[in-house]
Design an enzyme around this catalytic site. Structure first.
Site, PDB file in Angstrom:
ATOM      1  N   TRP A 325       1.156  -1.622  -0.097  1.00 23.52           N
ATOM      2  CA  TRP A 325       0.023  -0.537  -0.426  1.00 23.52           C
ATOM      3  C   TRP A 325       0.852   0.924   0.003  1.00 23.52           C
ATOM      4  O   TRP A 325       0.364   2.496   0.064  1.00 23.52           O
ATOM      5  CB  TRP A 325      -0.992   0.202   1.015  1.00 23.52           C
ATOM      6  CG  TRP A 325      -1.649   0.963   1.230  1.00 23.52           C
ATOM      7  CD1 TRP A 325      -3.196   1.779   0.425  1.00 23.52           C
ATOM      8  CD2 TRP A 325      -1.695   2.759   2.560  1.00 23.52           C
ATOM      9  NE1 TRP A 325      -3.530   2.565   1.000  1.00 23.52           N
ATOM     10  CE2 TRP A 325      -2.409   3.158   2.143  1.00 23.52           C
ATOM     11  CE3 TRP A 325      -0.531   2.625   2.955  1.00 23.52           C
ATOM     12  CZ2 TRP A 325      -2.395   4.858   2.767  1.00 23.52           C
ATOM     13  CZ3 TRP A 325      -0.534   3.762   3.751  1.00 23.52           C
ATOM     14  CH2 TRP A 325      -1.538   4.631   3.751  1.00 23.52           C
ATOM     15  N   HIS A 326       2.175   1.209   0.532  1.00 28.99           N
ATOM     16  CA  HIS A 326       2.723   2.659   0.606  1.00 28.99           C
ATOM     17  C   HIS A 326       3.419   2.785  -0.353  1.00 28.99           C
ATOM     18  O   HIS A 326       3.623   3.815  -0.465  1.00 28.99           O
ATOM     19  CB  HIS A 326       3.774   2.172   2.003  1.00 28.99           C
ATOM     20  CG  HIS A 326       3.648   2.562   2.754  1.00 28.99           C
ATOM     21  ND1 HIS A 326       2.460   1.748   4.412  1.00 28.99           N
ATOM     22  CD2 HIS A 326       4.034   3.431   4.118  1.00 28.99           C
ATOM     23  CE1 HIS A 326       2.579   2.307   5.606  1.00 28.99           C
ATOM     24  NE2 HIS A 326       3.212   3.988   5.211  1.00 28.99           N
ATOM     25  N   GLY A 327       3.278   2.048  -1.343  1.00 29.85           N
ATOM     26  CA  GLY A 327       4.515   2.538  -2.786  1.00 29.85           C
ATOM     27  C   GLY A 327       4.118   1.230  -3.557  1.00 29.85           C
ATOM     28  O   GLY A 327       4.896  -0.069  -3.552  1.00 29.85           O
TER      29      GLY A 327
END
Length: 478
Positions: A325-327
């Site tokens: 989700w973060h990257g």
């Protein structure tokens, strides 16, 4: 539109606040909510004009889907398919904008193709409001939502303080506040407290995070071989500290803005760098994200008596999702998995009663946080590996044994002094992280709203004098 800009502070915010309270005095037809939704949509459109129609359409479609699921009493395969389709539609939109180039990279690597990147601009806040709308759909599927009217739902999604970088709020904690008649009045204590919290957050961002971020990002954007330990440690710690103040600064500003409208937004950070293990660290870091992942990912995997869906497996799956989700990159995935492993280790030690003295526990946790943050910020695994090598590259130190250790310490002190302002700022900022009270603790001690206003004015002047160069929030890229 950034919070720490003159346009926001001296035009958008005063007009929005004054319009809101003027409409409250009229007290008819919930026009103050319409005003807030309109202002929030305008706020969002300033940062993502091209995506705005999809954002507005998504609000309508998700509300309709959630309402249908909430009213659909008969269980069956059709209802499950409808729910799955609604969730996948949100994930598909997120995936298209956020992960398309990542998908192309992996196809090219696996099959030797040469497809070009689409270079899609990432819509501001898409990672955050997607989670909020999926949570609403999931709760509607479980019959855990009420019959919210569309205006309240639209305000829940669009409320501008938390719209683009969180905290990730839940409909059960926000919509009842919109409907609470006690919140539909001027509360000077909330306004004063909100201003103080906002300017504390702005000071974190403008005075602490921005200078350190600018300095550290130049290093991580131009990594080459032969990094010595002073550079590796300084910039790794600088980015770790600046990243905290960037995120917690935004969270404070969002919480402060919410309070100006009598809306309590949940706390997102609670002195995470004071943690003694990674379980505690993740209970203190980005708490609303951890809460969402725990409720909708961890609990979907974990089964108490299952051998293959136990705590450790559920934790690793949850952190895999968090990393992805973060990257859009394998460095983020590995970052998530490493954090998950550290949390599992802390949980295992706690379960078996293995305790460590506070000093080594704090030091190991801090080193783990810095080490994982290197992986997070590095553009490639090779870059991260060169920084890791640099952490232990003491070739510039002289002597052997204790003399070499003393040489390293002296070089580190000399390096900080040579960095001048940035070196002193890093020491000061790190001291705040480790020894100072957090924003929630500060506000608990200062309940006098006149004193809050005075502190807010001082912080405001300091921030305004240093707003010559605005640095975007780091989470805008996620």
């Amino acid at each position: 539109m950034l919070f720490g800009t003159y346009k926001f502070l001296f035009l958008f915010l005063p007009v929005t606040v004054c319009g809101y309270y003027l409409l409250l005095k009229i007290n008819r037809y919930s026009m103050e909510k319409v005003w807030l939704v309109a202002a929030s949509l305008f706020f969002y459109a300033q940062g993502s004009k091209a995506f705005f129609p999809y954002f507005a359409g998504g609000i309508v479609l998700n509300y309709a889907a959630g309402t249908i699921l909430g009213r659909w009493q008969k269980e069956g395969i059709l209802r499950k398919v409808f729910f799955a389709f609604a969730v996948l539609a949100n994930l598909a939109l997120l995936g298209y904008y956020k992960y398309m180039d990542f998908f192309i990279d992996n196809v090219n690597m696996l099959f030797g193709t040469g497809y070009a990147h689409w270079n899609l601009a990432l819509p501001v806040g898409i990672s955050f409001f997607t989670f909020q709308q999926i949570a609403f759909l999931a709760d509607s599927y479980r019959h855990e939502t009420q019959e919210y009217d569309f205006l309240n739902y639209a305000l829940f999604i669009t409320f501008f303080p938390q719209l683009i970088v969180g905290p990730i709020v839940h409909h059960k904690e926000m919509i009842p506040q919109f409907e609470n008649p006690d919140n539909r009045r001027v509360n000077y204590e909330n306004i004063a407290g909100g201003l103080m919290i906002f300017w504390i957050g702005c000071a974190k961002k403008v005075l602490l995070s921005d200078p350190l971020t600018t300095d550290a990002q130049q290093f991580f954007s131009n990594i080459s071989g032969g990094i010595v330990f002073t550079d590796a440690w300084y910039y790794s710690v600088a980015y770790t500290v600046s990243y905290y103040f960037d995120l917690s600064g935004y969270a404070d500003m969002a919480i402060g803005l919410g309070r100006m409208f009598n809306i309590i937004i949940p706390q997102n950070f609670q002195s995470p760098y004071k943690a003694l293990n990674f379980q505690e660290y993740w209970r203190r870091w980005h708490m609303t994200l951890s809460r969402f992942l725990s409720a909708y990912v961890f609990r979907s995997v974990y089964q108490k008596k299952s051998r293959f869906r136990n705590y450790y497996v559920a934790t690793i799956v949850t952190f895999f999702v968090s990393g992805f989700w973060h990257g859009a990159g394998w460095t983020f995935v590995l970052w998530g998995l490493v954090n998950g492993i550290f949390v599992c280790i802390a949980a295992w030690r706690s379960r078996h009663g293995k305790k460590m003295h506070k000093a080594p526990a704090f030091l190991l946790t801090a080193m783990g946080v810095v080490g994982t943050r290197i992986l997070f910020v590095s553009q490639t695994f090779q870059d991260a590996w060169m920084v890791y090598q640099g952490l232990f590259n003491f070739s510039c130190a002289e002597g052997t044994g204790i003399d070499r250790c003393i040489s390293c310490v002296l070089q580190a002190v000399s390096y900080l002094m040579e960095k001048g302002f940035h070196g002193a700022l890093l020491v000061f900022a790190a001291g705040i992280c480790w020894f100072a009270p957090n924003t929630g603790q500060i506000m608990d001690r200062h309940r006098n709203h006149m004193a809050s206003l005075c502190y807010a004015w001082v912080l405001m002047l300091l921030c305004i004098l240093n707003m010559s160069r605005t640095v975007p929030f780091l989470y805008f890229q996620f």
